[in-house]
Structure formats: structure tokens, C-alpha cells
Design a protein around this motif. Structure first.
Motif, mmCIF file in Angstrom:
data_model
loop_
_atom_site.group_PDB
_atom_site.id
_atom_site.type_symbol
_atom_site.label_atom_id
_atom_site.label_comp_id
_atom_site.label_asym_id
_atom_site.label_seq_id
_atom_site.Cartn_x
_atom_site.Cartn_y
_atom_site.Cartn_z
ATOM 1 N N THR B 53 12.210 -12.311 39.130
ATOM 2 C CA THR B 53 13.316 -12.831 38.344
ATOM 3 C C THR B 53 13.445 -12.049 37.050
ATOM 4 N N LEU B 54 14.663 -11.631 36.745
ATOM 5 C CA LEU B 54 14.970 -10.897 35.523
ATOM 6 C C LEU B 54 16.001 -11.691 34.731
ATOM 7 N N GLU B 55 16.096 -11.368 33.441
ATOM 8 C CA GLU B 55 17.130 -11.968 32.612
ATOM 9 C C GLU B 55 18.029 -10.858 32.105
ATOM 10 N N ASP B 56 19.332 -10.929 32.408
ATOM 11 C CA ASP B 56 20.201 -9.806 32.048
ATOM 12 C C ASP B 56 20.772 -9.949 30.639
ATOM 13 N N GLN B 57 21.617 -8.968 30.277
ATOM 14 C CA GLN B 57 22.113 -8.892 28.903
ATOM 15 C C GLN B 57 23.012 -10.084 28.559
ATOM 16 N N GLY B 58 23.465 -10.788 29.589
ATOM 17 C CA GLY B 58 24.265 -11.979 29.339
ATOM 18 C C GLY B 58 23.433 -13.245 29.315
ATOM 19 N N VAL B 112 15.689 -1.896 33.593
ATOM 20 C CA VAL B 112 14.801 -3.005 33.244
ATOM 21 C C VAL B 112 13.865 -2.573 32.124
ATOM 22 N N SER B 113 13.676 -3.477 31.168
ATOM 23 C CA SER B 113 12.933 -3.134 29.954
ATOM 24 C C SER B 113 11.425 -3.230 30.129
ATOM 25 N N PHE B 114 10.712 -2.279 29.470
ATOM 26 C CA PHE B 114 9.263 -2.356 29.335
ATOM 27 C C PHE B 114 8.859 -3.414 28.320
ATOM 28 N N ASP B 115 9.819 -3.871 27.517
ATOM 29 C CA ASP B 115 9.515 -4.581 26.274
ATOM 30 C C ASP B 115 10.211 -5.934 26.230
ATOM 31 N N PRO B 116 9.857 -6.850 27.165
ATOM 32 C CA PRO B 116 10.599 -8.105 27.229
ATOM 33 C C PRO B 116 10.512 -8.951 25.963
ATOM 34 N N GLU B 117 9.440 -8.780 25.177
ATOM 35 C CA GLU B 117 9.338 -9.591 23.964
ATOM 36 C C GLU B 117 10.428 -9.236 22.971
ATOM 37 N N ARG B 118 10.704 -7.935 22.829
ATOM 38 C CA ARG B 118 11.700 -7.527 21.818
ATOM 39 C C ARG B 118 13.089 -7.331 22.402
ATOM 40 N N ASP B 119 13.187 -6.975 23.667
ATOM 41 C CA ASP B 119 14.491 -6.710 24.278
ATOM 42 C C ASP B 119 15.090 -7.987 24.837
ATOM 43 N N THR B 120 15.546 -8.831 23.924
ATOM 44 C CA THR B 120 16.192 -10.092 24.290
ATOM 45 C C THR B 120 17.594 -9.801 24.822
ATOM 46 N N PRO B 121 18.234 -10.788 25.451
ATOM 47 C CA PRO B 121 19.621 -10.571 25.899
ATOM 48 C C PRO B 121 20.531 -10.084 24.766
ATOM 49 N N VAL B 123 19.747 -8.224 22.172
ATOM 50 C CA VAL B 123 19.453 -6.809 21.938
ATOM 51 C C VAL B 123 20.040 -5.961 23.067
ATOM 52 N N LEU B 124 19.904 -6.434 24.299
ATOM 53 C CA LEU B 124 20.409 -5.683 25.438
ATOM 54 C C LEU B 124 21.932 -5.616 25.423
ATOM 55 N N GLN B 125 22.553 -6.723 25.053
ATOM 56 C CA GLN B 125 24.023 -6.752 25.005
ATOM 57 C C GLN B 125 24.534 -5.750 23.967
ATOM 58 N N ARG B 126 23.861 -5.728 22.812
ATOM 59 C CA ARG B 126 24.259 -4.806 21.750
ATOM 60 C C ARG B 126 24.124 -3.360 22.213
ATOM 61 N N LEU B 127 23.026 -3.047 22.886
ATOM 62 C CA LEU B 127 22.805 -1.692 23.392
ATOM 63 C C LEU B 127 23.876 -1.323 24.409
ATOM 64 N N ALA B 128 24.201 -2.268 25.291
ATOM 65 C CA ALA B 128 25.212 -2.014 26.313
ATOM 66 C C ALA B 128 26.550 -1.655 25.678
ATOM 67 N N LEU B 129 26.905 -2.361 24.595
ATOM 68 C CA LEU B 129 28.161 -2.076 23.910
ATOM 69 C C LEU B 129 28.109 -0.716 23.227
ATOM 70 N N GLU B 130 26.990 -0.436 22.555
ATOM 71 C CA GLU B 130 26.840 0.844 21.856
ATOM 72 C C GLU B 130 26.962 2.024 22.811
ATOM 73 N N GLN B 131 26.423 1.848 24.027
ATOM 74 C CA GLN B 131 26.403 2.938 24.999
ATOM 75 C C GLN B 131 27.628 2.913 25.915
ATOM 76 N N HIS B 132 28.540 2.009 25.641
ATOM 77 C CA HIS B 132 29.777 1.902 26.427
ATOM 78 C C HIS B 132 29.491 1.771 27.917
ATOM 79 N N LEU B 133 28.574 0.897 28.246
ATOM 80 C CA LEU B 133 28.222 0.712 29.649
ATOM 81 C C LEU B 133 29.246 -0.178 30.335
#
Lengths: 255, 214
Positions: B53-58, B112-121, B123-133
């Protein structure tokens, strides 16, 4: 719950039952420091199986966890060689003696076995700390005579039959067979970022490995440690080979 | 000494690691070394056999097999990575740009992140926007902490955590078919993606046998 009570359901081997012994605390001096400047890795006290897991113990596990039978396990978790030396998916047969170290096991299977016992695989740091001990010294890793003895194992032709576990003298911690029997799985075997082809230049390494990139070897006289690095870095988790087994570890706080 | 290590590593790459007959030679001329045989073999079975089970950027809980039914690129990264991870994303986007529109529409990407403690949804959402994914086809996700090593093993990613919280890791792209079986792999950012591209095109042009996943 004491470690021994967790071990009893698995103590079906004809030989001595498995025990765990405390190892450490101590310092591991890796030949490839995991990061620049980290030449001494502290390792806390932990518990380690005194000898490798045997065929008999693995058989008991497979019988109670049939999803790990060689005819039922997913090939994502164990390759085609998994337990092929057993006579049947749930029987050892003449080519797999009960007290030989269990071999032809994947990392996933080894992990599952240890988890079922309430234990885990040792980390590379833990394994190496235990393996640095001679019979008398906790850290003989820089003793030329100890190094020569270990390297002599690599110089011998592979014997036709793998020896039973526990034949050699235990080391300072009471652990046997870390040298001279089989390679052993570790939890973080894939944590060393060494390329299989070290002819690449430093720049190329950065394209393969984020972060520290190419690692410089320390202590170039410990050939056996180089061999173990080479062996670990050649493995994939689903692989199984006839020269690779495992033992389990547990967290061990103060006595 | 580098040649010695190379010789040892190449010798250890054979699956049945034989006991060496003699202590290793002091120096091996570079010309005598065979080309690297350290191309790992991926399992010929679906990685989706492993439930995770994974947790995505949303913030949605999804399985490792979230892109079942589509050709999918899987890799591992971490959000605060400064060098190789942006390059990893660029590499994937570069591959996408070279695909036909039909193949690009079929392809999915799961990082998928190596760093689940710091890479919260968040953080991931922000990265996705920055990288225009394209979040219709890409997911950034974090695993449970105890599953990071397991996933790295499945994908053949080497990594370790550094004392400053950064990660030392390889940049591996694994291409899975619609059933989750690995069919192609890029081991480094420098690897030629031609075969990877061809495989995606071939998969995209083949209609899925099983029910189409969203």
C-alpha cells in the motif's frame, strides 16, 4: 517473550537447536565507507543466530507457510533455482541434509523465515561486526594471521558436499560459520553503491548513483572483505544460489 | 587496486558464485577484463504479486499495482534530492517526448519515495506541480517506512540513507507490462533508452487482454 521460546517451534532439526547470542556493541570499519568520512560505523548490541538456518528448519517453515513452497511461490520472490535441491516441495531428500545450511533461498524467503520467528535478517554492519571476531578477540579484522586463515577458505576448491552447520569453533561472541561455509543474506545487502564495472570514471558514477557516487576503498589488505562486497553487489533479491544461506538476528537491548 | 576490485566484482557476478581457485592476482590489465556482465536479471513474474500500500500525492491509498492494465515506469526518488532525482524526472519526460501520442497516452509513471517520513502528500503534490507532471498519468507516492527496503529489492534499486538525511541511490527505471511483469530496465541515467522506447510502443499498440484499468 524470550528469544528461545520463539525458537522452540522451529527447533525440529536433528542437530543442536538454534540459539541467539548477544554481539557487540562495537565498531565496524568497512572497506567501503558508506559515506565520505564515515570510516567507523558504530553498531549497537544485537542478538545473532549462533549458526546458519538449516534445511530442517526451513522445511518446518515451508510446511507451515506453504506459500513459500517452491511450487507455489511467485517467481517475483524466488527464482527458478529456489529449493531445487530438495527432493520435493515439502521434503528434503538425499541432496539436502537436515543440518546443512539452508541454501538456494532468496532474500524474500530468508526474510519471511526470520519474520515468522519474530526476528529479522542482520544488517551488513551487524554481520560484519560479528564476522570480525576471531575465537579470542572481538575484533581481529586487522590481524594478518586471522585474515590469512579466512582467505585460505576462498583458496580451497569447493567441496562436493556442503558441511553441516556448527562444525567449526565458535568465535569470540559464540557465533559459528560466518566464514568457511556459505555466503549469507543481509537485510540491506543492496545498500552498497558499488558498480559492477569499476572502470567507469567518477562522472559516470554520478549518473548511476545519486549522492556520494564512487566510493574509495579503505584498507586494501582485507581481500576477504572485498570478496563479500563483490558477492553482495552481484545479488538481486530473488536470486538463490547453492553457496548462499542466511541466519537471523534480533534487536537486543540491555541484558 | 581499482582493477583488482573490478576483477573481483566481475568474478562474483556469476550466479553460482564459485569458490575462487587462488587468491586474486595483484593487477589485471584492463584489456583482459571482459565487458561488464553485471546486468541484473529481473524476475519473470509480475511485481504486482507483492501487495504493497502506498499513499499518493493526493493522499489516496493506492496499491503498488495502481497502474495495472497499462505499461508503467516505476522508480524510486526522494523529494529533497537536488541532483539525480530532477534528472530522473527529466529522463522520463524525455522518454515520453519521444513516444508516439498513442503510446504516451497509454504510459503511466509511478515514482515512490525513499523518504516517507518527510515526503508527505503535501510535499509530493508541491513537487508534482513544480515539475509540471501530468497527474492524469503520473503518481508520486510514499510507502510505509518498513516497505522502502522491500520495494528497492523488487526494483533492483541500490540505496542507503546518509547521516545528513540525504540518500545515496541508483537511478533505475523499470518498465512493467500491463500485468506488472518487468520487461525493460534502464540502470543509469546515461543508458540509451531506445530499446525501452520500442518496448513501450510495442505494448501500447497491443490491446490489453484483461479488463482495462482506469
Amino acid at each position: 517473550m524470550s528469544p528461545l521460546s520463539l525458537l522452540l517451534p522451529f527447533a525440529l532439526a536433528l542437530g543442536a537447536p538454534q540459539t541467539q547470542v548477544p554481539v557487540g556493541p562495537g565498531v565496524w570499519r568497512p572497506i567501503f565507507p558508506p559515506e565520505e568520512g564515515l570510516e567507523e560505523v558504530p553498531v549497537g548490541r544485537f542478538l545473532l543466530d549462533a549458526r546458519p538456518v538449516t534445511n530442517a528448519e526451513l522445511l518446518a517453515f515451508v510446511r507451515t507457510h506453504p506459500e513459500w513452497r517452491r511450487d507455489r511461490v511467485s517467481r517475483a520472490l524466488a527464482d527458478e533455482g529456489y529449493l531445487t535441491h530438495w527432493a520435493a516441495p515439502d521434503a528434503l531428500g538425499p541432496d539436502a541434509r537436515p543440518d546443512q545450511p539452508a541454501t538456494r533461498v532468496s532474500w524474500y524467503a530468508a526474510r519471511a523465515y526470520c519474520a515468522a520467528r519474530g526476528a529479522r535478517l542482520p544488517t551488513v554492519a551487524e554481520w560484519e561486526l560479528a564476522a570480525a571476531a576471531s575465537e579470542d578477540e572481538p575484533d581481529a579484522s586487522r590481524d594478518p594471521e586471522f585474515r590469512a586463515r579466512i582467505l585460505a577458505w576462498y583458496g580451497q576448491p569447493a567441496t562436493a558436499t556442503l558441511a553441516d552447520v556448527g562444525q567449526g569453533e565458535p568465535n569470540y561472541w559464540g557465533v559459528s560459520d560466518l566464514h568457511g561455509l556459505v555466503w549469507e543474506w543481509t537485510e540491506d545487502f543492496n545498500s552498497l553503491l558499488v558498480s559492477g564495472d569499476n572502470r567507469e570514471q567518477k562522472g559516470a558514477d554520478k549518473l548511476q548513483f545519486c549522492g556520494a557516487g564512487a566510493l574509495e576503498a579503505r584498507d586494501r589488505g582485507d581481500y576477504a572483505a572485498f570478496m563479500r562486497v563483490a558477492q553482495r553487489s552481484s545479488m538481486e533479491a530473488h536470486y538463490s544460489t547453492s553457496t548462499l544461506g542466511f541466519r537471523c538476528a534480533s534487536d537486543g537491548g540491555k541484558p | 587496486m581499482r582493477n583488482l576490485l573490478a576483477a573481483l566484482l566481475l568474478a562474483a557476478c556469476e550466479r553460482e558464485t564459485p569458490t575462487p581457485a587462488a587468491p586474486p592476482p595483484a593487477e589485471v590489465p584492463t584489456a583482459a577484463l571482459a565487458p561488464s556482465t553485471n546486468a541484473p536479471t529481473m524476475p519473470d513474474a509480475p511485481l504486482y504479486d507483492v501487495a504493497m500500500t502506498l499513499e499518493d500525492q493526493g493522499g489516496a491509498k493506492v496499491g503498488l499495482d495502481t497502474f495495472r492494465g497499462h505499461p508503467a515506469v516505476l522508480s524510486m526518488f526522494y523529494a529533497s534530492c537536488k541532483a539525480a532525482c530532477p534528472m530522473l524526472i527529466s529522463k522520463i519526460q524525455g522518454i515520453e517526448a519521444r513516444l508516439s501520442p498513442e503510446a504516451r497516452a497509454e504510459l503511466r509513471v509511478l515514482l515512490v519515495s525513499f523518504d516517507p517520513e518527510r515526503d508527505t502528500p503535501e510535499v509530493l503534490q508541491r513537487l508534482a506541480l513544480e515539475q509540471h507532471l501530468d497527474l492524469n498519468r503520473w503518481k508520486l507516492a510514499r510507502p510505509a517506512p518498513q516497505d522502502v527496503r522491500l520495494l528497492s529489492a523488487l526494483l533492483g534499486v541500490k540505496w542507503n540513507r546518509l547521516s545528513n538525511g540525504e540518500f545515496n541511490h541508483s537511478s533505475v527505471l523499470v518498465l512493467l507490462d500491463r500485468d506488472g511483469e518487468p520487461v525493460s530496465r534502464l540502470g543509469t541515467l546515461a543508458d540509451d533508452p531506445t530499446s525501452f522506447l520500442q518496448t513501450v510502443e510495442a505494448m501500447a499498440s497491443t490491446a490489453p487482454v484483461s479488463a482495462v484499468a482506469p
